[in-house]
Design a protein around this motif. Structure first.
Motif, PDB file in Angstrom:
ATOM      1  N   LEU A  20      35.101  36.428  45.547  1.00  0.00           N
ATOM      2  CA  LEU A  20      36.232  37.264  45.285  1.00  0.00           C
ATOM      3  C   LEU A  20      37.465  36.786  45.615  1.00  0.00           C
ATOM      4  CD1 LEU A  20      35.027  40.917  45.967  1.00  0.00           C
ATOM      5  CD2 LEU A  20      35.022  39.778  43.686  1.00  0.00           C
ATOM      6  N   SER A  21      38.559  36.888  44.696  1.00  0.00           N
ATOM      7  CA  SER A  21      40.100  36.683  45.465  1.00  0.00           C
ATOM      8  C   SER A  21      40.588  37.621  46.130  1.00  0.00           C
ATOM      9  CB  SER A  21      40.684  36.427  44.085  1.00  0.00           C
ATOM     10  OG  SER A  21      41.103  37.792  43.594  1.00  0.00           O
ATOM     11  N   GLU A  22      41.471  37.198  46.985  1.00  0.00           N
ATOM     12  CA  GLU A  22      42.065  38.116  48.107  1.00  0.00           C
ATOM     13  C   GLU A  22      42.676  39.606  46.998  1.00  0.00           C
ATOM     14  OE1 GLU A  22      45.194  36.490  50.190  1.00  0.00           O
ATOM     15  OE2 GLU A  22      43.893  34.952  51.228  1.00  0.00           O
ATOM     16  N   GLU A  23      43.244  39.171  46.143  1.00  0.00           N
ATOM     17  CA  GLU A  23      43.716  40.522  45.240  1.00  0.00           C
ATOM     18  C   GLU A  23      42.836  41.325  44.725  1.00  0.00           C
ATOM     19  OE1 GLU A  23      46.715  42.941  43.577  1.00  0.00           O
ATOM     20  OE2 GLU A  23      46.956  40.985  44.954  1.00  0.00           O
ATOM     21  N   GLN A  24      41.545  40.450  44.320  1.00  0.00           N
ATOM     22  CA  GLN A  24      40.433  41.597  43.866  1.00  0.00           C
ATOM     23  C   GLN A  24      39.760  42.274  45.308  1.00  0.00           C
ATOM     24  OE1 GLN A  24      38.038  38.198  42.311  1.00  0.00           O
ATOM     25  NE2 GLN A  24      38.338  39.046  40.111  1.00  0.00           N
ATOM     26  N   GLU A  25      39.467  41.641  46.206  1.00  0.00           N
ATOM     27  CA  GLU A  25      39.368  42.413  47.316  1.00  0.00           C
ATOM     28  C   GLU A  25      40.107  43.561  47.753  1.00  0.00           C
ATOM     29  OE1 GLU A  25      37.831  40.977  51.985  1.00  0.00           O
ATOM     30  OE2 GLU A  25      37.845  39.517  50.303  1.00  0.00           O
ATOM     31  N   LYS A  26      41.328  43.317  47.668  1.00  0.00           N
ATOM     32  CA  LYS A  26      42.270  44.399  48.170  1.00  0.00           C
ATOM     33  C   LYS A  26      42.065  45.425  47.309  1.00  0.00           C
ATOM     34  CE  LYS A  26      47.191  45.207  48.852  1.00  0.00           C
ATOM     35  NZ  LYS A  26      48.627  44.670  48.611  1.00  0.00           N
TER      36      LYS A  26
END
Length: 271
Positions: free
Chosen positions: A41-47
Motif C-alpha cells: 500500500l502507498s502511504e496515502e492509501q494506508e492513511k
C-alpha cells in the motif's frame, strides 16, 4: 534484613513497571488499524484506511484491522490471524469484538477473522458476500481497492447489524452503486431518449427514396482494389477463476473457541 526487604521491594516495582510498559505497548499497537508488513500500500492509501477503520471502531465499538504479511510462518491463515489479533490487544469487550482481514502475499491467501459479537454481525452469508466482492479485487492485483472495499463493507455491515439486523439470507445485502456508475446509467438513458427523438424526426423525412444497392452511383470500371489487409478490432480474453478450498478455511459461518476463551469465526481462500 532491611536490605533484603528493600531489594525485594525494588524488584516488585521493576516488575510492575515492566508489566505496565508492556500493556501500554500492546494498546499502542492496537491503535494501528493497518499493518502493511508486505508493503503493498502507498502511504496515502494506508492513511485513508487507518482513518476510516478507526472511525468504525470509535463509533460502533467493533475493531476493524487490516494485516498484510509476506508469509504466515508455517501457520494457517486462520491461526495466524487469530494469534496476531489477540496478541496485539485488538477488540472490544470481554470477547475482543472485531474483524481482521489478513493477506499473505507469499502464500497468495487471505482470511477474514471475526471475534466475539462480530461473529453474529458477520454471518455466514455476510462473509460469503464480502469474500465474493473483495477477492475479485485481490485477484486483479488491485490491493488498495480491495482493502478500501473491505473497509466500506465492514462499516456498512456493522452499522446494519447494530442499528437494524445483520445481513443474512433473509436480509440480503445490495452493493451501492458508485457515482461513476450512476452517471454512466444517466448518460446511457439520455442517449436512448435522444436517439428515440431523432429516429422519429428522421422517419418523417419522405422526400428521398431508398435504394437497396449503390451500383447506380458508381461509374463502371472506376473501382479497383489495389491492396487488402486484415485489421483486428477486438480481442477476446478468457479468465478462469481459481476455486477456493473445499474445506479448512473455506465456507465460514461456524464458530470456535479461541485460546483466550472467546468466540471466533471466519472465511478465507486463495487469489
Amino acid at each position: 534484613m532491611q536490605k533484603k526487604r528493600t531489594s525485594l521491594l525494588l524488584c516488585l516495582i521493576c516488575a510492575m513497571c515492566m508489566i505496565l510498559s508492556f500493556t501500554v505497548s500492546v494498546r499502542a499497537d492496537a491503535q494501528r488499524k493497518v499493518i502493511d508488513e508486505a508493503q503493498i500500500l502507498s502511504e496515502e492509501q494506508e492513511k485513508e484506511l487507518q482513518e476510516q477503520l478507526s472511525a468504525v471502531a470509535q463509533t460502533y465499538q467493533y475493531d476493524a484491522v487490516i494485516l498484510t504479511v509476506d508469509s504466515c510462518e508455517g501457520k494457517s491463515t486462520q491461526q495466524f490471524a487469530e494469534d496476531y489479533y489477540l496478541s496485539q490487544g485488538y477488540g472490544f469487550g470481554e470477547e475482543n469484538d472485531g474483524i481482521m482481514m489478513l493477506v499473505s502475499m507469499g502464500d497468495r491467501q487471505y482470511y477474514f477473522a471475526t471475534f466475539g459479537n462480530a461473529t453474529d454481525i458477520f454471518t455466514a452469508y455476510g462473509l460469503e458476500r464480502m469474500d465474493e466482492l473483495v477477492s475479485e479485487k485481490l485477484s486483479d492485483g488491485a490491493y488498495g481497492k480491495a482493502f478500501s472495499l473491505f473497509a466500506d463493507l465492514t462499516e456498512e455491515f456493522v452499522k446494519e447489524g447494530v442499528t437494524q439486523e445483520p445481513y443474512d439470507v433473509d436480509h440480503t445485502y445490495r452493493q451501492k452503486m458508485s457515482l461513476g456508475t450512476r452517471l454512466a446509467i444517466a448518460a446511457v438513458a439520455g442517449l436512448i431518449v435522444a436517439g428515440s427523438v431523432l429516429y422519429v424526426l428522421f422517419g418523417q423525412l419522405r422526400s428521398v427514396g431508398v435504394r437497396d444497392a449503390a451500383q447506380e452511383y458508381v461509374r463502371e470500371g472506376s473501382f479497383r482494389v489495389t491492396r487488402k489487409r486484415d485489421v483486428y478490432l477486438y480481442r477476446t480474453v478468457s479468465r478462469v477463476r481459481r476455486e477456493k478450498p473445499s474445506g479448512g478455511e473455506g465456507g465460514g459461518g461456524a464458530t470456535h473457541q479461541t485460546s483466550s476463551g472467546g468466540r471466533a469465526g471466519g472465511r478465507g481462500g486463495s487469489f
